[in-house]
Design an enzyme around this catalytic site. Structure first.
Site, PDB file in Angstrom:
ATOM      1  N   ASP A   1       7.724  35.866  31.502  1.00  0.00           N
ATOM      2  CA  ASP A   1       6.640  35.656  32.575  1.00  0.00           C
ATOM      3  C   ASP A   1       6.816  34.474  33.406  1.00  0.00           C
ATOM      4  OD1 ASP A   1       4.816  36.692  34.198  1.00  0.00           O
ATOM      5  OD2 ASP A   1       3.340  36.507  32.885  1.00  0.00           O
TER       6      ASP A   1
ATOM      7  N   CYS B   1      -6.206   2.993  -1.717  1.00  0.00           N
ATOM      8  CA  CYS B   1      -7.073   2.086  -2.548  1.00  0.00           C
ATOM      9  C   CYS B   1      -8.372   2.249  -1.673  1.00  0.00           C
ATOM     10  CB  CYS B   1      -6.615   0.914  -2.717  1.00  0.00           C
ATOM     11  SG  CYS B   1      -6.165   0.068  -1.032  1.00  0.00           S
TER      12      CYS B   1
ATOM     13  N   GLY C   1      -9.319  37.675  28.910  1.00  0.00           N
ATOM     14  CA  GLY C   1     -10.366  36.699  28.625  1.00  0.00           C
ATOM     15  C   GLY C   1     -10.402  35.887  29.736  1.00  0.00           C
ATOM     16  N   VAL C   2     -11.202  34.839  29.418  1.00  0.00           N
ATOM     17  CA  VAL C   2     -11.410  33.669  30.345  1.00  0.00           C
ATOM     18  C   VAL C   2     -10.903  32.628  29.633  1.00  0.00           C
ATOM     19  CG1 VAL C   2     -13.422  34.701  31.477  1.00  0.00           C
ATOM     20  CG2 VAL C   2     -13.910  33.145  29.358  1.00  0.00           C
TER      21      VAL C   2
ATOM     22  N   HIS D   1       0.832  -1.071  -0.007  1.00  0.00           N
ATOM     23  CA  HIS D   1      -0.048   0.026   0.008  1.00  0.00           C
ATOM     24  C   HIS D   1       0.840   1.185  -0.071  1.00  0.00           C
ATOM     25  CE1 HIS D   1      -3.836  -2.109   0.690  1.00  0.00           C
ATOM     26  NE2 HIS D   1      -3.063  -2.914   1.240  1.00  0.00           N
TER      27      HIS D   1
ATOM     28  N   SER E   1      -9.601  33.139  34.675  1.00  0.00           N
ATOM     29  CA  SER E   1      -9.777  34.373  33.958  1.00  0.00           C
ATOM     30  C   SER E   1      -8.303  35.255  33.993  1.00  0.00           C
ATOM     31  CB  SER E   1     -10.896  35.239  34.328  1.00  0.00           C
ATOM     32  OG  SER E   1     -10.685  35.693  35.594  1.00  0.00           O
ATOM     33  N   GLY E   2      -8.322  36.202  32.913  1.00  0.00           N
ATOM     34  CA  GLY E   2      -7.041  36.765  32.897  1.00  0.00           C
ATOM     35  C   GLY E   2      -7.260  38.135  32.374  1.00  0.00           C
TER      36      GLY E   2
END
Length: 675
Positions: free
Chosen positions: A536, A133, A429-430, A121, A425-426
């Protein structure tokens, strides 16, 4: 047995998915080719680890390239396949030269093997079918002529193909019925004859002497002989599977008993003197060990990590199997409350090997493989403190490797992601727990409109795409066509390291705390080697997986630099208490400023999540650090460990160690814990 290495190289291997629920993943393994076997091993820090699998050379039926899938990632551009008796293995070389070298070496070793494939194959087996195939069975006949077959099949050493002498008790069947006049079942039938006197094998033309003969149809799984005699036993030979050895049975109460125990179906046609016996397809007793398929296998987990996980489970007979510090060895870690200890006790049993290469925990009970050994001890304690009752898994519903769309972004379909619950969350956003395709656990960082510029978003996504390491949180893809934008990553079940230390820290041993620091250091050494600065690094930005492995996360501030130095723009926010003097004075970042932050992270770990400089505000910290003030030694940190973290806080960046040097300093302290 010739164990001399012919070829060794670190290659990428695709999982063989021998079980329906096995994940389709890719792992780097050290492949070693010898005259008798192709084996692959774990490989870490320039050392060969435990063997993960092995294929006998004599069982290999085809070695050839594979056509690339659409949108194939860079690291999987040079695939080849190894088709063998029990399966199909896909391997990826790093370049064309490497692939050609492996194909040449493997084809040389399999030259003259029985049952080489005429067709193979050319496409991958993906999602239950071959791409070339569309056949849905992995064992389906090939669709492409194998050009190497003619050379490998015809250039056979006569001695290599000579049939070994059968035992003296082999039954001789007089050639009363000429073989060529028998009703041949099909063109695919293999005819084998053996002259027990001259010790020669023949093809379709019968010899003049009496022979033991057997005819086997490899498609219908039927065997043909000359007379129906149910006191005979037809045994497929190990070295030539389509040849059958005919023996007299030692004893049988009746022909019916023999027939019922050795055949599924019997058809006798006396007019043609042909017997058709159907046999169940045989399975190899030498099963390839793929321990990653088992929930109880934890891989390279440390002794202290195993103890912590087993105690968290808290059930009598909770267990796991892990790699031992001794290369190629395994250890069974087992929890029990049988001993007078309120917390319970964890015993560690080394898996030993006897002179016959059998595996055992208790010497009187030996087995061919780890799974068989574990299965036995799940029902029998046999000298252990208790039997193996509850496997403790370190595996989760991880997402398979991402599929690149070719434009540098992994764009996922938003409708395939189901949001389940908020994880945190930060500022942007979450973060939500989600399910991808209703099956895989993922973390979804939802970017609020206006909270991050498009450039910042693509900066973070592109950074994560370039970074792949076991100690970094995996990036799976993005949904960027509408707001809120999704950044989809690996879900790490135990949450951030800081919270984990505060909630579970009192139950952790110093050795486990050191292991957490080592995990982070490995991830950072990878970033350092690829000229990335995290900027960080802190316990709040690392995550703890279910096996207690710690992974570095939050690449929002990560930067790629050419000269290991990055000067931030004025007004950029930075975490003062984790920052080196050159950062809060000159906004100058380098991998050495990451090293400073790592020292603070080590302090966080060994103080079980305390706030560094908790008595000072940011401006006071800047003043104190500039005057040479450093954090005190946490009571859980030994003098040696404190010296390591203190070395990270040298005022001059060039005097601080690299992450690679830090790994070398921590490694000896871990060694005694890995047994």
């Amino acid at each position: 047995m010739d164990t001399k290495s012919i070829l060794e190289e670190l290659l990428l291997k695709r999982s063989q998915q021998k079980k329906k629920m096995s994940p389709n993943n890719y792992k780097e393994r050290l492949f070693v080719l010898t005259k008798t076997n192709l084996s692959y091993y774990e490989y870490d820090k320039m050392k060969r680890g435990s063997r993960k699998g092995s294929i006998e050379i004599k069982k290999i039926r085809c070695v050839e390239k594979v056509n690339l899938e659409e949108q194939t990632p860079v690291e999987r551009q040079y695939p080849f396949q190894i088709v063998y008796k029990d399966g199909l293995l896909y391997v990826y070389a790093s370049n064309e030269e490497s692939r050609s070298q492996w194909l040449k070496a493997l084809q040389k070793e399999i030259r003259g093997n029985p049952h080489l494939l005429v067709k193979y194959h050319s496409g991958f087996f993906v999602d239950g079918k071959f791409l070339c195939c569309q056949q849905s069975c992995k064992a389906a006949p090939g669709c492409t002529l194998w050009e190497a077959y003619a050379n490998l099949h015809t250039a056979v050493n006569e001695e290599k193909h000579r049939v070994p002498t059968f035992p003296d008790r082999v039954l001789k069947i007089p050639r009363a019925v000429p073989v060529l006049k028998m009703d041949a079942p099909s063109s695919s039938t293999t005819l084998a004859q053996y002259d027990n006197e001259s010790k020669k094998n023949y093809g379709s033309q019968p010899p003049s002497s009496s022979t033991s003969l057997a005819q086997y149809d490899s498609n219908s799984k039927k065997i043909y002989g000359s007379q129906p005699n149910f006191n005979m036993q037809y045994i497929p030979r190990e070295d030539f599977p389509d040849w059958w050895q005919v023996r007299k049975l030692k004893s049988s109460s009746s022909s019916e008993d023999v027939a019922s125990s050795n055949q599924k179906e019997r058809n006798v046609n006396h007019t043609t003197s042909k017997i058709s016996w159907e046999f169940p397809e045989s399975s190899s007793s030498e099963e390839e060990e793929n321990l990653d398929d088992y929930d109880w296998f934890a891989g390279n987990i440390s002794r202290s990590q195993s103890e912590q996980l087993l105690r968290q489970k808290g059930k009598e007979g909770a267990f796991m199997v892990r790699n031992s510090s001794q290369v190629g060895m395994y250890t069974v870690s087992l929890f029990s409350k049988a001993v007078n200890d309120k917390k319970g006790t964890v015993k560690h049993y080394h898996v030993h090997t006897n002179a016959e290469n059998k595996l055992y925990l208790a010497e009187n009970y030996c087995f061919d493989s780890i799974p068989k050994l574990i299965h036995y001890h799940q029902h029998n304690s046999a000298g252990m403190i208790t039997r193996l009752r509850h496997p403790v898994s370190t595996k989760a519903n991880k997402v398979p490797d991402s599929v690149s769309l070719g434009n540098g972004i992994w764009e996922l379909k938003r409708e395939e992601i189901t949001l389940l619950k908020e994880l945190g969350s930060g500022q942007f956003g979450v973060v939500q727990l989600g399910k991808w395709k209703g099956q895989y656990d993922v973390a979804v960082k939802m970017i609020k409109e206006g909270s991050m510029s498009e450039d910042e978003f693509f900066q973070e996504a592109q950074t994560m795409m370039k970074l792949s390491h076991p100690k970094l949180v995996k990036f799976y893809g993005v949904c960027s066509k509408e707001y809120p934008i999704y950044i989809v990553t690996e879900y790490i079940s135990n949450g951030c390291l800081l919270n984990y230390l505060r909630s579970h820290g009192k139950g952790l041993e110093p050795s486990q705390l050191l292991e957490m620091c080592y995990d982070v250091c490995e991830g950072m050494a990878f970033l350092e080697s690829h000229q990335f600065i995290h900027r960080d690094l802190a316990a709040r930005n690392c995550l703890v997986d279910r096996d207690l492995c710690v992974k570095v996360s939050d690449f929002g501030m990560t930067r790629y630099v050419l000269d290991d130095q990055y000067v931030s723009s004025v007004g950029t926010k930075f975490p003062v208490k984790w920052s080196a003097p050159e950062v809060f004075h000159y906004f100058k970042y380098s991998s050495k400023s990451d090293v400073w932050a790592f020292g603070i992270l080590m302090w966080e770990v060994f103080s079980l999540g305390k706030q560094p400089y908790d008595l000072y505000d940011n401006s006071q910290v800047v003043l104190k650090v500039s005057q040479g003030h450093r954090l005190y030694r946490p009571h859980l940190a030994s003098d040696t460990i404190y010296q390591i973290m203190y070395s990270c806080w040298h005022e001059l960046p060039e005097k601080r160690p690299t992450f690679q040097q830090l790994l070398s300093s921590i490694e000896p302290l871990r060694e005694k814990d890995k047994h």
